[in-house]
Design an enzyme around this catalytic site. Structure first.
Site, PDB file in Angstrom:
ATOM      1  N   ASP A 130       0.816  -1.218   0.000  1.00 55.57           N
ATOM      2  CA  ASP A 130       0.000   0.000   0.000  1.00 55.57           C
ATOM      3  C   ASP A 130       0.849   1.267   0.000  1.00 55.57           C
ATOM      4  O   ASP A 130       0.357   2.344  -0.355  1.00 55.57           O
ATOM      5  CB  ASP A 130      -0.936   0.001   1.213  1.00 55.57           C
ATOM      6  CG  ASP A 130      -1.883  -1.183   1.207  1.00 55.57           C
ATOM      7  OD1 ASP A 130      -1.377  -2.328   1.286  1.00 55.57           O
ATOM      8  OD2 ASP A 130      -3.100  -0.995   1.136  1.00 55.57           O
TER       9      ASP A 130
ATOM     10  N   GLU B  92      -4.790 -11.547  -6.717  1.00 58.24           N
ATOM     11  CA  GLU B  92      -4.996 -12.336  -5.487  1.00 58.24           C
ATOM     12  C   GLU B  92      -6.074 -13.407  -5.597  1.00 58.24           C
ATOM     13  O   GLU B  92      -6.125 -14.308  -4.753  1.00 58.24           O
ATOM     14  CB  GLU B  92      -5.292 -11.443  -4.271  1.00 58.24           C
ATOM     15  CG  GLU B  92      -4.112 -10.577  -3.850  1.00 58.24           C
ATOM     16  CD  GLU B  92      -4.368  -9.831  -2.554  1.00 58.24           C
ATOM     17  OE1 GLU B  92      -5.543  -9.583  -2.223  1.00 58.24           O
ATOM     18  OE2 GLU B  92      -3.386  -9.514  -1.864  1.00 58.24           O
TER      19      GLU B  92
END
Length: 802
Positions: free
Chosen positions: A359, A497
């Site tokens: 992030d 993912e």
């Protein structure tokens, strides 16, 4: 409970137990060193409230026996609760428990002053009505100081008011329901003591990392600013220490309780011993108003650097400031010099266990342009953990430095090998550590910091070694495929993912993830470039200290021209090799059956199925390339590899993957909005607006209560700052090529670039760039398609037409 967002405030009216966790996360106060959730001071963790406090970088590990195996988990520790402050009337019940009815309640988060205020009218079982107002801050001026001021006003009654003020060391990490089978008792109480007539001390230590944490609380009772005669009684209860303070009050007579708290830990610098320092500073601290005044001044200067002003929907402006606010509470000037990274969920809760992910990729650009000294400090978190990354690479059979997908205290891989699907109740293998692209994110952040600051010193001694070691790792990942005539990177996961293996395969991992491979090429080019950037003497030193070889340089050059990028359907960049062979997914059918299908992985697993079978994505994967790199950069990289990337291909790829993404991550809509900012402004604004609301409206259905999504928050700010202004740094030129969405008529902000403070003003008609007088030289600014030399004190204005 109603929620209102204005230019500078977030207001909640009423009370809703179901949404209290969300409100607490959104009303967190912090200063880059410590943060405390917006729980009410009389509350305890009870399933509705969760008063968590977190010190940046304070981790601890525990083992849990579960399902016949030992699971080790590392958490960002929930340190002692400094908030406890309650009262009772005579021998009545304590406020915060049963026996009180809330008649009305209003809570306001003042973003400009970083002040949380509550006003509540309550009635007890005896029919006595009381007005309670409390204010709270976590000091941006002195990061060891916090304060609460509570004013109690009797409405028509006379009696003895007893205040209970204390520190609670009996807290655990229990803020995330799916983690509660794992141990969270990280704190061991070491000492409770009274260190002055009005001050108590609590010292705890983390169970295995042995971080000593001390809090001292000074509590006084005032009326009209003057002390009130009181009786005090010391109270100890296990890990709880405090005082019960009694005073007589009458109708309309306000009693103001002022609690000033100091927080120190053994991780601090310029420290003798946490308990000694916490006690000394609590006794020395000024009064609430003086401390608050200094706190507000400190925030005023932070806002001066960091505010972004838009002319458009008021709610959008307010949420944008809320996002800036929470970013600056997690990392601020107080973070400089601390050995900390940026937790993906801020210092606002316990989701992701407070770990550091990629992030940073979405967070650093804002800091680069405003407070680059913070970015440098945060990059040092990665640099200090490079020995661990080197060791991890060697253990896995690779060269260079392999950074972990989840990083905590030491930089080892903290990703769990199992995760719980709350929909099915089953524990499943977790292969997210195969997201090797985390190293590329670290390298990208290093390069972007250098591009904005021109900091050659950092590049030479910190940045270049990181780029080289990460390039070595990806070089060792690549293997040559004679049949394809290209090098390939096998057995990894991309940002998506949802896909961690091929359907029916026995082992995890995918081959030639396009995002990973293209960005690896970018990495090799940057590593070669950084070596050439340095003066000859420094270059020679780097060659010797990093043990570089000519063969290694030649391999990077070859890999930058011969890595494989998979395609299917005549120009669609395959997310990975074989993606085009997967089944199409029944999007309409699943939306009809489930409504919210953001987490398709959990839905499919509960049905005995897997996302690995389908052409679907949790979040942007291929499209991350268009988020990180300009079209010009991508064309150059593809051409270097011998591939073509036409405008039509770009449009078709965006359309293709947008239709196959469930947006199961808060980052997904952000990336798609950025990618669409110039080609489909209407859809881009729609996705941007949804991302703005992701935490405020808790669009993921309960996850915000566990901690805000800092990457998405920072990303929305960066989309306005860089995306809508068309800002990028190329070839030592700061380029601006604005395209405002129709909903905005103006955008204004200050930024820092190469030691210059620059003001940018964009309207639908013109672009204005100026810089104040200084001793610095000129700076190259590219406006639309023309480069200008902007001298200190000068202004350049460009007509944007209609």
């Amino acid at each position: 409970m109603t929620q209102t967002v204005t230019d500078w405030s977030l207001v909640f009216e009423g009370f809703d137990p179901e949404r209290e966790g969300l409100r607490e996360a959104l009303c967190t106060l912090g200063n880059g060193y410590v943060a405390t959730r917006g729980a009410t001071p009389e509350s305890r963790a009870d399933g509705v409230h969760y008063p968590g406090t977190y010190l940046a970088g304070c981790y601890d590990r525990l083992n849990t026996e579960i399902a016949g195996r030992t699971v080790e988990n590392e958490d960002l520790v929930n340190v002692p609760n400094w908030l406890p402050l309650s009262f009772r009337i005579g021998d009545g019940p304590w406020f915060g428990g049963e026996g009180f009815e809330i008649l009305e309640q209003r809570r306001e988060l003042d973003l400009r002053r970083a002040l949380l205020t509550r006003s509540v009218r309550v009635r007890d079982d005896a029919g006595r009505t009381t007005l309670v107002t409390d204010r709270r801050f976590v000091s941006m001026d002195d990061h060891h100081l916090c304060g609460i001021e509570m004013t109690v006003v009797p409405e028509g009654w006379t009696g003895v008011l007893t205040v209970r003020s204390g520190l609670d060391g009996g807290v655990t990490n229990a803020g995330v329901a799916r983690y509660r089978d794992l141990r969270g008792d990280h704190l061991v109480v070491q000492e409770t003591d009274q260190v002055g007539e009005d001050t108590v001390l609590l010292e705890t230590e983390t169970r295995t990392s042995h971080v000593r944490i001390a809090q001292a609380a000074r509590t006084r009772v005032l009326r009209d600013g003057e002390p009130v005669p009181v009786e005090r009684r010391l109270v100890r209860d296990g890990g709880w220490i405090g005082q019960e303070i009694s005073a007589r009050v009458g109708p309309g007579q306000p009693a103001t309780i002022v609690k000033v708290v100091t927080i120190f830990s053994s991780r601090d610098r310029a420290l003798y011993e946490p308990g000694v320092d916490a006690s000394a500073w609590a006794l020395r601290a000024e009064g609430f108003e003086a401390l608050l005044r200094r706190h507000v001044v400190a925030w005023a200067y932070v806002w001066q650097r960091c505010d972004i002003r838009i002319t458009g929907p008021e709610r959008a402006q307010g949420i944008l400031r809320l996002h800036i606010f929470h970013l600056l509470q997690t990392v601020s000037p107080n973070t400089i010099g601390l050995d900390v990274g940026v937790p993906a969920r801020g210092l606002h809760g316990e989701a992701y266990r407070g770990h550091v992910f990629w992030d940073e990729l979405f967070i650093f650009p804002f800091l680069n342009q405003r407070l680059s000294v913070i970015t440098q400090s945060l990059l040092m978190y990665r640099f200090r953990r490079m020995p661990e990354a080197r060791w991890a690479a060697r253990q896995a059979g690779f060269d260079g430095a392999m950074f972990p997908w989840q990083s905590g205290s030491t930089g080892r891989e903290e990703s769990q090998t199992l995760h719980l699907n709350p929909k099915s109740g089953r524990w499943l293998p977790d292969h997210s550590h195969l997201q090797r692209h985390i190293g590329i994110a670290v390298a990208y952040n290093v390069w972007q910091y250098y591009q904005v600051t021109g900091d050659r010193e950092f590049l030479r001694f910190r940045g270049a070694p990181m780029l080289i070691e990460i390039a070595r790792f990806f070089s060792s990942l690549a293997t040559y495929d004679r049949a394809a005539g290209r090098h390939r990177i096998r057995g990894v996961m991309g940002p998506d993912e949802y896909h961690d293996a091929y359907p029916g395969s026995e082992g995890p991992g995918l081959d030639d993830n396009a995002y990973t491979n293209v960005m690896a090429v970018w990495l090799f080019v940057r590593a070669l470039e950084v070596i050439e950037l340095l003066p000859e003497s420094q270059r020679q030193e780097l060659w010797e200290t990093m043990a570089l070889s000519r063969d290694e340089i030649e391999r990077w050059e070859e890999l930058s021209r011969k890595l494989k990028i998979p395609f299917h359907d005549d120009g669609i960049i395959s997310q990975f090799e074989g993606y085009g062979d997967l089944e199409e997914f029944d999007w309409d059918g699943y939306r009809q059956r489930y409504g919210d299908i953001q987490r398709l992985d959990r839905i499919l697993e509960s049905e005995g199925d897997t996302p690995n079978r389908y052409k679907l994505s949790k979040q942007a994967d291929v499209l991350m390339l268009f988020f990180l790199l300009s079209v010009e950069e991508l064309r150059e990289l593809f051409a270097r590899l011998g591939y073509e990337l036409t405008p039509d291909m770009i449009r078709r790829n965006i359309t293709y993957y947008l239709a196959r993404t469930s947006h199961g991550s808060t980052l997904s809509r952000l990336v798609h909005s950025w990618v669409l900012a110039r080609s489909d402004r209407e859809l881009s604004w729609e996705l941007f607006s949804e991302t703005l609301e992701s935490d405020v409206a808790d669009v993921q259905g309960g996850t915000t209560a566990e901690g805000i999504h800092l990457g998405a928050m920072a990303g929305t700010v960066d989309l306005v700052q860089r995306g809508y202004s068309g800002m990028e740094v190329r070839g030592d030129v700061l380029w601006l090529n604005p395209t405002l969405p129709r909903e905005l008529t103006s955008l204004e902000f200050h930024m820092h670039y190469r030691s210059h403070r620059i003001f940018v003003s964009i309207t639908t008609e013109k672009l204005v760039v100026s810089t104040p007088p200084s001793e610095e030289g000129s700076v190259s600014i590219g406006l639309l398609d023309t480069v200008h030399e902007l001298e200190p004190g000068a202004t350049v204005e460009v007509n944007l037409g209609t």
